[in-house]
Motif scaffolding. Structure first.
Motif, PDB file in Angstrom:
ATOM      1  N   TYR A   1      63.691  -2.607  15.106  1.00 20.76           N
ATOM      2  CA  TYR A   1      63.136  -3.708  14.333  1.00 20.76           C
ATOM      3  C   TYR A   1      61.621  -3.679  14.466  1.00 20.76           C
ATOM      4  CZ  TYR A   1      61.907  -8.424  12.858  1.00 20.76           C
ATOM      5  OH  TYR A   1      61.326  -9.500  12.235  1.00 20.76           O
ATOM      6  N   SER A   2      60.920  -3.767  13.352  1.00 22.51           N
ATOM      7  CA  SER A   2      59.463  -3.616  13.351  1.00 22.51           C
ATOM      8  C   SER A   2      58.717  -4.816  13.909  1.00 22.51           C
ATOM      9  CB  SER A   2      58.964  -3.376  11.921  1.00 22.51           C
ATOM     10  OG  SER A   2      59.062  -4.566  11.141  1.00 22.51           O
ATOM     11  N   GLY A   3      59.333  -5.987  13.852  1.00 20.03           N
ATOM     12  CA  GLY A   3      58.598  -7.205  14.144  1.00 20.03           C
ATOM     13  C   GLY A   3      57.923  -7.692  12.869  1.00 20.03           C
ATOM     14  N   LEU A   4      57.249  -8.817  12.967  1.00 20.03           N
ATOM     15  CA  LEU A   4      56.642  -9.455  11.796  1.00 20.03           C
ATOM     16  C   LEU A   4      55.275  -8.885  11.439  1.00 20.03           C
ATOM     17  CD1 LEU A   4      57.434 -13.189  12.581  1.00 20.03           C
ATOM     18  CD2 LEU A   4      58.438 -11.808  10.772  1.00 20.03           C
ATOM     19  N   HIS A   5      54.897  -9.110  10.201  1.00 23.67           N
ATOM     20  CA  HIS A   5      53.533  -8.908   9.695  1.00 23.67           C
ATOM     21  C   HIS A   5      53.038  -7.464   9.811  1.00 23.67           C
ATOM     22  CE1 HIS A   5      53.646 -13.204   9.545  1.00 23.67           C
ATOM     23  NE2 HIS A   5      53.683 -13.316  10.855  1.00 23.67           N
ATOM     24  N   LYS A   6      53.869  -6.514   9.464  1.00 18.51           N
ATOM     25  CA  LYS A   6      53.462  -5.109   9.517  1.00 18.51           C
ATOM     26  C   LYS A   6      52.868  -4.679   8.182  1.00 18.51           C
ATOM     27  CE  LYS A   6      54.829  -4.737  13.666  1.00 18.51           C
ATOM     28  NZ  LYS A   6      53.861  -4.868  14.700  1.00 18.51           N
ATOM     29  N   SER A   7      51.878  -3.819   8.260  1.00 15.00           N
ATOM     30  CA  SER A   7      51.272  -3.265   7.054  1.00 15.00           C
ATOM     31  C   SER A   7      52.164  -2.134   6.533  1.00 15.00           C
ATOM     32  CB  SER A   7      49.882  -2.709   7.364  1.00 15.00           C
ATOM     33  OG  SER A   7      49.986  -1.527   8.135  1.00 15.00           O
ATOM     34  N   PRO A   8      52.021  -1.784   5.255  1.00 20.66           N
ATOM     35  CA  PRO A   8      52.786  -0.644   4.754  1.00 20.66           C
ATOM     36  C   PRO A   8      52.568   0.615   5.597  1.00 20.66           C
ATOM     37  CG  PRO A   8      51.889  -1.858   2.914  1.00 20.66           C
ATOM     38  CD  PRO A   8      51.289  -2.458   4.176  1.00 20.66           C
ATOM     39  N   ASP A   9      51.313   0.871   6.020  1.00 20.19           N
ATOM     40  CA  ASP A   9      51.029   2.058   6.823  1.00 20.19           C
ATOM     41  C   ASP A   9      51.736   2.016   8.179  1.00 20.19           C
ATOM     42  OD1 ASP A   9      49.635   4.602   7.153  1.00 20.19           O
ATOM     43  OD2 ASP A   9      48.515   3.542   8.723  1.00 20.19           O
ATOM     44  N   GLU A  10      51.766   0.844   8.808  1.00 18.65           N
ATOM     45  CA  GLU A  10      52.466   0.726  10.100  1.00 18.65           C
ATOM     46  C   GLU A  10      53.952   1.003   9.941  1.00 18.65           C
ATOM     47  OE1 GLU A  10      50.070  -2.569  12.720  1.00 18.65           O
ATOM     48  OE2 GLU A  10      51.040  -3.292  10.869  1.00 18.65           O
ATOM     49  N   ILE A  11      54.530   0.555   8.840  1.00 24.86           N
ATOM     50  CA  ILE A  11      55.952   0.792   8.601  1.00 24.86           C
ATOM     51  C   ILE A  11      56.215   2.270   8.353  1.00 24.86           C
ATOM     52  CG2 ILE A  11      57.836   0.341   6.971  1.00 24.86           C
ATOM     53  CD1 ILE A  11      56.674  -2.552   6.799  1.00 24.86           C
ATOM     54  N   VAL A  12      55.364   2.903   7.564  1.00 23.54           N
ATOM     55  CA  VAL A  12      55.509   4.345   7.312  1.00 23.54           C
ATOM     56  C   VAL A  12      55.399   5.112   8.623  1.00 23.54           C
ATOM     57  CG1 VAL A  12      54.421   6.359   6.232  1.00 23.54           C
ATOM     58  CG2 VAL A  12      54.746   4.245   4.908  1.00 23.54           C
ATOM     59  N   GLN A  13      54.383   4.789   9.424  1.00 25.20           N
ATOM     60  CA  GLN A  13      54.200   5.485  10.703  1.00 25.20           C
ATOM     61  C   GLN A  13      55.432   5.334  11.590  1.00 25.20           C
ATOM     62  OE1 GLN A  13      51.630   7.502  11.627  1.00 25.20           O
ATOM     63  NE2 GLN A  13      50.922   7.224   9.548  1.00 25.20           N
ATOM     64  N   ALA A  14      55.974   4.128  11.672  1.00 25.55           N
ATOM     65  CA  ALA A  14      57.163   3.898  12.503  1.00 25.55           C
ATOM     66  C   ALA A  14      58.355   4.681  11.968  1.00 25.55           C
ATOM     67  CB  ALA A  14      57.483   2.405  12.571  1.00 25.55           C
ATOM     68  N   ALA A  15      58.554   4.680  10.660  1.00 27.69           N
ATOM     69  CA  ALA A  15      59.686   5.401  10.067  1.00 27.69           C
ATOM     70  C   ALA A  15      59.592   6.900  10.343  1.00 27.69           C
ATOM     71  CB  ALA A  15      59.750   5.135   8.562  1.00 27.69           C
ATOM     72  N   VAL A  16      58.391   7.444  10.219  1.00 26.67           N
ATOM     73  CA  VAL A  16      58.187   8.878  10.439  1.00 26.67           C
ATOM     74  C   VAL A  16      58.322   9.211  11.929  1.00 26.67           C
ATOM     75  CG1 VAL A  16      56.473  10.742  10.329  1.00 26.67           C
ATOM     76  CG2 VAL A  16      56.797   9.199   8.369  1.00 26.67           C
ATOM     77  N   GLN A  17      57.674   8.439  12.795  1.00 27.19           N
ATOM     78  CA  GLN A  17      57.718   8.720  14.226  1.00 27.19           C
ATOM     79  C   GLN A  17      59.115   8.561  14.810  1.00 27.19           C
ATOM     80  OE1 GLN A  17      54.654   6.265  15.972  1.00 27.19           O
ATOM     81  NE2 GLN A  17      53.039   7.382  14.924  1.00 27.19           N
ATOM     82  N   GLU A  18      59.851   7.587  14.309  1.00 26.85           N
ATOM     83  CA  GLU A  18      61.212   7.358  14.808  1.00 26.85           C
ATOM     84  C   GLU A  18      62.248   8.221  14.100  1.00 26.85           C
ATOM     85  OE1 GLU A  18      62.074   5.676  17.386  1.00 26.85           O
ATOM     86  OE2 GLU A  18      60.224   4.579  17.790  1.00 26.85           O
ATOM     87  N   ASP A  19      61.823   8.980  13.079  1.00 24.45           N
ATOM     88  CA  ASP A  19      62.699   9.879  12.340  1.00 24.45           C
ATOM     89  C   ASP A  19      63.962   9.162  11.865  1.00 24.45           C
ATOM     90  OD1 ASP A  19      63.385  12.315  11.189  1.00 24.45           O
ATOM     91  OD2 ASP A  19      64.468  12.993  12.974  1.00 24.45           O
ATOM     92  N   VAL A  20      63.760   8.041  11.167  1.00 26.82           N
ATOM     93  CA  VAL A  20      64.896   7.230  10.745  1.00 26.82           C
ATOM     94  C   VAL A  20      65.571   7.812   9.508  1.00 26.82           C
ATOM     95  CG1 VAL A  20      63.993   5.113  11.774  1.00 26.82           C
ATOM     96  CG2 VAL A  20      63.483   5.617   9.380  1.00 26.82           C
ATOM     97  N   ASP A  21      66.845   7.510   9.396  1.00 24.69           N
ATOM     98  CA  ASP A  21      67.622   7.885   8.219  1.00 24.69           C
ATOM     99  C   ASP A  21      67.495   6.826   7.130  1.00 24.69           C
ATOM    100  OD1 ASP A  21      69.006  10.178   9.498  1.00 24.69           O
ATOM    101  OD2 ASP A  21      69.909   8.613  10.730  1.00 24.69           O
TER     102      ASP A  21
END
Length: 141
Positions: A44-64
């Protein structure tokens, strides 16, 4: 392969993300719990994330799966930015992107053209969402 010769099912990794200034996260918590109960690995990302923070998390965590929860009305601005970011990292083909929240019918086609696989609004069931993910998540080696 398991001992009885059947292929073992890989755990589906999901990022449930809240983008922008939207502070309403009850739905995100509910879907995160439903995904966990279905056997998915959930971040779970938590609140108030920027689009870039979400992209970085998705890529770093290698999510499906990237599940974007948005109720703020800024979906036509924020979601395409996330999709563009995933494309920059060549993660858009491997990541199933779904959106949950309040998205008017007139805006749905544009989001799908941007790469969103499905949009789940009010009334969508957890079972419906889980089934969609299982049927549409990309198989990885």
């Amino acid at each position: 392969m398991s001992a009885d010769g059947e292929q073992e099912q890989r755990t589906i990794r999901c990022l449930v993300a809240k983008v922008g200034l939207d502070g309403h996260d009850r739905g995100a918590h509910v879907i995160a719990r439903a995904f966990r109960d279905a056997g998915f690995e959930v971040i779970y990302s938590g609140l108030h994330k920027s689009p870039d923070e979400i992209v970085q998390a998705a890529v770093q965590e290698d999510v499906d799966v990237l599940g974007i929860s948005i109720l703020s009305g800024a979906h036509n601005t924020l979601v395409p930015k996330i999709m563009d970011g995933l494309r920059e990292y060549e993660a858009d083909e491997d990541t199933l992107v779904i959106v949950g929240g309040i998205v008017p019918e007139d805006d749905r086609e544009g989001l799908k053209e941007a790469g969103v696989a499905e949009i789940f609004g009010p009334g969508a069931t957890m079972d419906e969402t889980i089934e969609f993910v299982r049927e549409n998540v990309h198989e990885r080696e």
